[in-house]
Enzyme design. Structure first.
Site, short mmCIF file in Angstrom:
data_model
loop_
_atom_site.label_atom_id
_atom_site.label_comp_id
_atom_site.label_asym_id
_atom_site.label_seq_id
_atom_site.Cartn_x
_atom_site.Cartn_y
_atom_site.Cartn_z
N ILE A 1 7.31 7.49 17.00
CA ILE A 1 6.97 8.16 15.73
C ILE A 1 5.70 9.01 15.87
O ILE A 1 5.65 10.13 15.39
CB ILE A 1 6.76 7.14 14.58
CG1 ILE A 1 7.92 6.14 14.50
CG2 ILE A 1 6.54 7.84 13.24
CD1 ILE A 1 9.25 6.70 14.07
N LYS B 1 0.83 -1.21 0.00
CA LYS B 1 0.00 0.00 0.00
C LYS B 1 0.87 1.25 0.00
O LYS B 1 0.65 2.17 -0.79
CB LYS B 1 -0.90 0.02 1.25
CG LYS B 1 -1.51 1.38 1.54
CD LYS B 1 -2.45 1.36 2.72
CE LYS B 1 -1.85 1.69 4.06
NZ LYS B 1 -1.57 3.13 4.29
N ASN B 2 1.83 1.31 0.90
CA ASN B 2 2.57 2.56 1.09
C ASN B 2 3.58 2.82 -0.01
O ASN B 2 4.27 3.85 0.02
CB ASN B 2 3.21 2.60 2.48
CG ASN B 2 2.13 2.78 3.54
OD1 ASN B 2 0.98 3.13 3.21
ND2 ASN B 2 2.47 2.52 4.79
N CYS C 1 -4.70 13.07 12.83
CA CYS C 1 -5.58 11.93 12.62
C CYS C 1 -5.58 11.09 13.88
O CYS C 1 -5.00 11.48 14.88
CB CYS C 1 -5.19 11.15 11.38
SG CYS C 1 -3.70 10.23 11.59
N ARG D 1 -8.82 -0.31 4.34
CA ARG D 1 -7.95 0.70 3.73
C ARG D 1 -6.60 0.09 3.34
O ARG D 1 -5.96 0.56 2.40
CB ARG D 1 -7.69 1.87 4.71
CG ARG D 1 -8.90 2.72 4.95
CD ARG D 1 -8.55 3.90 5.81
NE ARG D 1 -7.53 4.72 5.15
CZ ARG D 1 -7.14 5.91 5.55
NH1 ARG D 1 -7.71 6.45 6.61
NH2 ARG D 1 -6.22 6.58 4.91
N ARG E 1 -0.01 15.13 12.68
CA ARG E 1 0.81 14.77 11.52
C ARG E 1 0.94 15.97 10.57
O ARG E 1 0.30 16.02 9.53
CB ARG E 1 0.21 13.56 10.78
CG ARG E 1 0.20 12.31 11.64
CD ARG E 1 -0.49 11.15 10.95
NE ARG E 1 0.31 10.52 9.93
CZ ARG E 1 -0.15 9.58 9.09
NH1 ARG E 1 -1.40 9.21 9.15
NH2 ARG E 1 0.65 9.05 8.20
N ARG F 1 -4.59 10.97 4.07
CA ARG F 1 -3.45 11.85 4.18
C ARG F 1 -2.45 11.64 3.04
O ARG F 1 -1.83 12.60 2.55
CB ARG F 1 -2.78 11.59 5.53
CG ARG F 1 -1.65 12.50 5.83
CD ARG F 1 -0.91 12.04 7.06
NE ARG F 1 0.49 12.38 6.92
CZ ARG F 1 0.98 13.55 7.24
NH1 ARG F 1 0.22 14.48 7.74
NH2 ARG F 1 2.26 13.81 7.05
N ASP G 1 4.07 0.81 12.31
CA ASP G 1 2.83 0.21 11.80
C ASP G 1 2.65 -1.24 12.29
O ASP G 1 1.58 -1.81 12.15
CB ASP G 1 2.81 0.24 10.27
CG ASP G 1 2.67 1.67 9.73
OD1 ASP G 1 2.34 2.58 10.51
OD2 ASP G 1 2.92 1.88 8.52
C1 EPZ Z 1 4.17 6.88 6.22
O1 EPZ Z 1 3.45 8.02 6.70
C2 EPZ Z 1 3.16 5.77 6.17
N1 EPZ Z 1 2.07 6.13 5.31
C3 EPZ Z 1 2.64 5.45 7.56
O2 EPZ Z 1 1.79 4.31 7.48
C4 EPZ Z 1 3.82 5.11 8.47
O3 EPZ Z 1 3.34 4.94 9.79
C5 EPZ Z 1 4.84 6.26 8.44
O4 EPZ Z 1 5.24 6.52 7.08
C6 EPZ Z 1 6.08 5.95 9.26
O5 EPZ Z 1 6.68 4.79 8.81
C7 EPZ Z 1 2.20 6.07 3.99
O6 EPZ Z 1 3.26 5.73 3.46
C8 EPZ Z 1 1.00 6.41 3.18
P1 EPZ Z 1 6.35 10.34 8.16
P2 EPZ Z 1 4.11 9.48 6.61
O7 EPZ Z 1 6.30 11.58 7.34
O8 EPZ Z 1 4.90 9.57 5.37
C9 EPZ Z 1 6.35 13.76 11.55
C10 EPZ Z 1 -0.20 3.08 7.68
O9 EPZ Z 1 -0.87 2.63 8.62
N2 EPZ Z 1 6.33 14.72 10.46
O10 EPZ Z 1 7.56 9.50 8.10
O11 EPZ Z 1 3.04 10.45 6.85
C11 EPZ Z 1 5.01 13.03 11.65
O12 EPZ Z 1 4.09 13.78 12.38
C12 EPZ Z 1 0.38 4.48 7.77
O13 EPZ Z 1 -0.02 2.46 6.64
C13 EPZ Z 1 6.40 16.08 10.74
O14 EPZ Z 1 6.50 16.50 11.90
O15 EPZ Z 1 5.07 9.42 7.86
C14 EPZ Z 1 5.39 11.74 12.32
O16 EPZ Z 1 5.45 11.95 13.71
C15 EPZ Z 1 0.06 5.16 9.04
N3 EPZ Z 1 6.36 16.97 9.71
C16 EPZ Z 1 6.82 11.48 11.80
O17 EPZ Z 1 7.28 12.74 11.29
C17 EPZ Z 1 6.27 16.55 8.41
O18 EPZ Z 1 6.25 17.41 7.51
C18 EPZ Z 1 6.91 10.45 10.71
O19 EPZ Z 1 6.05 10.77 9.66
C19 EPZ Z 1 6.19 15.17 8.13
C20 EPZ Z 1 6.22 14.28 9.18
#
Ligand code: EPZ
Length: 415
Positions: A325, A21-22, A115, A395, A120, A91, A303
């Site tokens: 995270i 998915k991701n 969320c 999802r 996020r 998102r 995850d």
């Molecule tokens: C991806 O989300 C995945 N989603 C998430 O999977 C996964 O949990 C996450 O990576 C971490 O591995 C998809 O790929 C669609 P991040 P993403 O940006 O890209 C903070 C699932 O269940 N952050 O690495 O949104 C953020 O708040 C989902 O499949 C900022 O502060 O994750 C978080 O605490 C859930 N500012 C951390 O970084 C930003 O601009 C990691 O987020 C971006 C992120």
């Protein structure tokens, strides 16, 4: 929608893992940058993919999805307004920002809110676009970004964000000059994206390390690409085998992407045998408690944190889960309590004292991964359970109940 689950069956047999998915969501967004058709294979039938299909269709792309193959043909001229309802619902829709900004020089999108798993923001994405010369306005809950042509830049991420790394790789692919993303995320999905972009004619290297270098090119062509296996789905099936005391072969998986889980399950006493594209998981001795700290890849995936919590709930002794995270990923533990799990939550740490047996109960999935973990608990529990909120599980897990039934689980969907 809900699942009705009768607990107490040991799972056994072989299950095939679907495409990630991701990864596929991002490849669909990247396809918008191509001048020709992109073919994406091994696409899972899950509702997040339906949502992304809606997003890119609204932007003008033609999408043909047959079986597990998807063909994306970008229009002559892409739209710049990302459809608000769909973006609010998922998102990952923000991953069209980099491609649109790079290809048409403009994007208008609603700010995705927090969320159910926590706050996020998208500040790293926006900081990166600004560093590349884009003008970014954040007003009234919307973001508008514009750039004549993005310019390569060196960008330091404050955290190795998966989404920001991917969005900036896309933006860099059509920018003028070289973009260097430092402290980049190292997830396998980033490598998948690099491979896809390079097939389209981009010049990206370094994915899988902390520094990704993108030399901008003038245009991108089509690509024919097969998505990597979903490591989170694979991990869920591995834990399902162990928590039910069964023996399952997880097929068409990339074991290298699951090193952190293989090590953790072995540490807890599970049997894990690995060959090149399959993993055998079984429980032939008592499972013991553990400590898990979620971290960016190659650390323990956040995850899969709820899955380990499920296993810990019936393990011998105490377990400690530390979530680094997300600010609020423990809602599902409240539901596990209804099944008899002994849990103490203190901010980002949860302590779980294993009980001999969980008992069936009526619970509600608070989010995708938490929902999957509740299904795992229900399969291991004494008696019957209802897991409500199956739309959330849909999802990210393709034919979840069909795959689990194939392994002997007694699970039915109630519409
Ligand atoms: C991806 O989300 C995945 N989603 C998430 O999977 C996964 O949990 C996450 O990576 C971490 O591995 C998809 O790929 C669609 P991040 P993403 O940006 O890209 C903070 C699932 O269940 N952050 O690495 O949104 C953020 O708040 C989902 O499949 C900022 O502060 O994750 C978080 O605490 C859930 N500012 C951390 O970084 C930003 O601009 C990691 O987020 C971006 C992120």
């Amino acid at each position: 929608m809900r699942f009705s689950i009768a607990g107490g069956t040991r799972l056994s047999g072989t299950v095939r893992v679907s495409g990630a998915k991701n990864s596929v969501l991002k490849l669909m967004a990247m396809s918008l940058m191509a001048n020709d058709q992109c073919v994406i294979r091994n696409v899972p039938r899950i509702s997040d993919v339906e949502t992304m299909k809606g997003v890119i269709e609204e932007l003008g792309a033609t999408v043909n999805w047959s079986g597990d193959t998807m063909m994306v043909t970008p229009p002559e001229r892409l739209g710049t307004e990302a459809p608000e309802e769909l973006v609010r619902g998922m998102r990952a829709s923000i991953q069209v920002m980099g491609p649109l900004l790079a290809k048409v020089g403009e994007v208008h999108i609603v700010q995705p809110g927090g969320c159910s798993i926590g706050h996020r923001p998208i500040d790293f994405h926006l900081k990166g676009f600004r560093a590349m010369g884009a003008e970014v306005e954040e007003r009234y809950g919307y973001v508008r970004a514009r750039a004549n042509r993005l310019k390569g830049a060196t960008i330091y991420l404050d955290f190795p964000s998966v989404g920001a790394t991917e969005n900036l790789m896309a933006a860099g692919a059509l920018a003028e000059g070289t973009t260097v993303i430092c402290n980049a995320a190292r997830e396998p999905e980033i490598v998948d994206q690099q491979n896809f972009l390079n097939l389209m004619g981009a010049k990206v290297r370094g994915a899988g390390t902390g520094q990704v270098i993108v030399e901008g090119v003038k245009e991108l062509g089509g690509a024919d690409y097969t998505v990597i296996p979903d490591r989170i789905e694979a991990g869920t099936m591995m834990v399902a085998a162990v928590i039910t005391g069964g023996h399952v072969t997880v097929q068409d998986v990339e074991p290298e992407h699951l090193g952190f889980l293989i090590a953790k399950l072995r540490e807890m006493g599970a049997g894990v045998e690995v060959s090149h594209n399959r993993i055998d998981c079984f429980a032939d001795q008592p499972i013991t408690g553990t400590t898990v700290r979620s971290m960016p890849y190659p650390g323990f995936a956040t995850d899969l944190q709820p899955n380990i919590a499920a296993l810990a709930s019936t393990a011998v002794g105490c377990s400690v889960l530390i979530e680094t995270i997300y600010s609020n990923r423990f809602h599902y533990l409240e539901e596990m309590r209804k099944m008899g799990a002994k849990v103490i939550i203190e901010q980002s740490t949860a302590v779980i004292k294993g009980v001999e047996k969980l008992t069936g109960a009526s619970v509600t999935a608070p989010d995708l991964r938490g929902g999957a973990a509740l299904v795992l608990c229900a399969m291991a529990a004494d008696g019957n359970s209802i897991v409500d909120g199956v739309e959330l599980i849909d999802r990210g897990y393709e034919e979840f109940e069909r795959k689990l039934s194939g392994l002997g689980a007694r699970i039915t969907r109630i519409e």
